[in-house]
Design a protein around this motif. Structure first.
Motif, PDB file in Angstrom:
ATOM      1  N   VAL A  45       0.838  -1.201   0.000  1.00  0.00           N
ATOM      2  CA  VAL A  45       0.000   0.000   0.000  1.00  0.00           C
ATOM      3  C   VAL A  45       0.872   1.249   0.000  1.00  0.00           C
ATOM      4  O   VAL A  45       0.652   2.192  -0.778  1.00  0.00           O
ATOM      5  N   THR A  57       0.774   3.224  -3.772  1.00  0.00           N
ATOM      6  CA  THR A  57       0.016   4.470  -3.758  1.00  0.00           C
ATOM      7  C   THR A  57       0.922   5.685  -3.909  1.00  0.00           C
ATOM      8  O   THR A  57       0.449   6.826  -3.880  1.00  0.00           O
ATOM      9  N   SER A  69      -4.871   1.693   4.019  1.00  0.00           N
ATOM     10  CA  SER A  69      -5.712   1.496   2.826  1.00  0.00           C
ATOM     11  C   SER A  69      -6.707   2.631   2.680  1.00  0.00           C
ATOM     12  O   SER A  69      -6.963   3.119   1.563  1.00  0.00           O
ATOM     13  N   GLY A  83      -5.051   5.173   0.299  1.00  0.00           N
ATOM     14  CA  GLY A  83      -5.677   4.660  -0.907  1.00  0.00           C
ATOM     15  C   GLY A  83      -7.024   5.269  -1.219  1.00  0.00           C
ATOM     16  O   GLY A  83      -7.154   6.106  -2.118  1.00  0.00           O
ATOM     17  N   TRP A 118      -8.365   5.673  -4.839  1.00  0.00           N
ATOM     18  CA  TRP A 118      -8.198   4.248  -5.102  1.00  0.00           C
ATOM     19  C   TRP A 118      -9.479   3.499  -4.755  1.00  0.00           C
ATOM     20  O   TRP A 118     -10.072   3.721  -3.694  1.00  0.00           O
ATOM     21  N   LEU A 151      -7.069  -1.763  -4.511  1.00  0.00           N
ATOM     22  CA  LEU A 151      -6.275  -1.984  -3.296  1.00  0.00           C
ATOM     23  C   LEU A 151      -6.205  -3.463  -2.954  1.00  0.00           C
ATOM     24  O   LEU A 151      -5.147  -3.975  -2.572  1.00  0.00           O
TER      25      LEU A 151
END
Length: 475
Positions: free
Chosen positions: A78, A82, A307, A311, A316, A321
């Motif tokens: 992650v 990202t 996340s 993300g 995202w 993810l």
């Protein structure tokens, strides 16, 4: 069976393990299992008991290791994909200025490598390293790259959730949270040392970077590396994976947000460890902090939080993810299985009585267990290259000695860190890290031995001195 015969079997097992990995190029996972079964047979274990022992050794090791390594791989994915690692390095270094490139990248790399495998983290930072070395006035990237790589490799060897140190802690029944805190504490002065050793190392000699390497990284956002043909079987991740960072709709998170996500599990583990010392057992607050400070929970919380923060907040989808986190488990699985096989080898040594025999001889010899652990790990490291295998093999050999000794929790942690220091030293041509650093910095083999090998040896031996000093204090 006599003690002499059991010790002879142990020596033969180690020799066979090294021969299979070094000369026959057998994968470490398979080699450890083969040697474990052969050792059990030679040690007189009943054939019907061998495979149950193998399963027991695999299961008891994987319970903790699989959780930590798997969650650590997800957190690293992650942060990497990202764009967090790149953003953290670029903005943090730019803010400090070109004249502080070395210290800035040392700090950033030390944070980035906590959840990410060494080789992947190093490759992520290479474009930033090259560009800021150039911005600092055509400073050779080697001057910055060797110290940065050195401290990153030490953190990989001394701080969970990285696989070798996590597996070693599991085999010796050490408190993983305490290993994290003490390991990070040892790495702080080593980071300072890496900077000054680098300055001293390059004060009288200039190492030029291959022009092809320079063109590859100047101004690029990342590159997909190729594993060297003569790399013996890497320690960590699949290096053929694309390490170019993707970003969401707004260009990615801020650098301090990224740093916070990486440090969240460390802070939670620290809270849990301290609470064990100061809070009353059985209290509600103690229960909460114990849960929050458990390394597996701390990493799970960090994965979920990162996340969302790194993300979803930046465009995202959960589907994307989920895909990148699932992909991160593939290379992590290789390391988990090798770690589990190391646990099998240790279980066979214990159940066959070989471990007790070796332990008794070592205790009678008067060699301090801390020094013994360090030397065994160093021997395995020099012989076969992989820090993970060296850590697991050394931990297996001293497991009975540690179990039979009246050691405190902190002393066991220091023994684990001594193994980690030994397994990180004397990196040379049979180590994948040697080739990653030297090839991507454009160094010859001879210059790699003069720089990378020297840096890793100085840092790991200094780390052993620090661990020994702590041992004297707590003893």
């Amino acid at each position: 069976m006599s003690v002499v015969a059991l010790i002879g079997i142990a020596v033969a097992a180690v020799a066979l393990l090294l021969a299979l990995i070094i000369w026959l190029k057998v994968p470490a996972f398979l080699a450890l299992l083969i040697v474990a079964v052969a050792t059990a047979l030679a040690g007189g274990m009943a054939p019907a008991d061998i495979m149950p022992t193998v399963i027991e050794g695999m299961g008891s090791t994987l319970g903790n290791v699989a959780l930590l390594v798997g969650l650590g791989a997800m957190l690293g994915a992650v942060v990497e994909k990202t764009g967090g690692a790149r953003i953290l390095a670029e903005r943090f270094t730019r803010r400090l200025g070109p004249e502080r490139v070395g210290p800035a990248l040392l700090v950033v790399s030390s944070i980035v490598v906590i959840p990410i495998f060494f080789d992947v983290a190093y490759i992520i930072l290479l474009p930033i390293l090259f560009s800021f070395a150039k911005a600092a006035g055509q400073v050779s990237p080697v001057i910055v790259g060797i110290p940065v790589g050195g401290i990153m490799a030490l953190i990989h060897g001394l701080v969970p959730p990285h696989p070798g140190i996590t597996g070693g802690a599991t085999l010796l029944d050490a408190d993983v949270g305490l290993v994290v805190l003490v390991g990070l504490g040892v790495c702080v002065p080593l980071g300072v040392q890496a900077y000054y050793v680098g300055r001293l190392m390059f004060a009288r000699r200039e190492f030029r970077v291959d022009t092809d390497v320079q063109r590859r990284f100047d101004g690029s956002a990342g590159a997909a590396p190729v594993r060297p043909d003569d790399d013996p079987a890497g320690d960590s991740a699949d290096l053929t994976a694309d390490t170019t960072a993707d970003t969401g709709r707004d260009g990615g998170p801020g650098p301090f947000t990224v740093a916070a996500m990486i440090l969240v599990p460390v802070v939670l583990i620290a809270i849990g460890t301290v609470s064990e010392l100061v809070l009353a057992k059985g209290s509600t607050l103690h229960g909460v902090t114990s849960l929050a400070g458990a390394p597996a929970f701390a990493l799970l919380f960090a994965v979920v939080l990162s996340s969302l923060v790194l993300g979803v907040r930046h465009g995202w989808s959960m589907d994307r993810l989920g895909s990148l986190m699932n992909a991160a488990l593939a290379p992590a699985a290789i390391v988990v299985f090798v770690t589990g096989a190391g646990g099998v080898f240790a279980e066979v040594l214990s159940e066959s009585g070989i471990g007790d025999s070796v332990s008794g001889v070592l205790v009678e010899s008067g060699v301090p267990v801390l020094l013994l652990a360090f030397l065994l790990a160093t021997i395995f490291r020099v012989a076969q290259g992989s820090a993970t295998v060296a850590t697991l093999a050394a931990a297996g050999l001293v497991q009975s000695t540690v179990a039979a000794g009246d050691f405190t929790n902190l002393q066991v942690v220091l023994i684990v860190l001594a193994i980690g220091c030994g397994a990180s030293s004397l990196s040379h041509v049979n180590d994948s890290g040697f080739w990653i650093v030297t090839r991507f910095l454009g160094l010859s083999v001879a210059d790699g031995l003069r720089t990378w090998t020297v840096m890793m040896t100085v840092l790991s031996w200094t780390g052993m001195l620090l661990v020994s000093g702590l041992w004297l204090i707590v003893s």
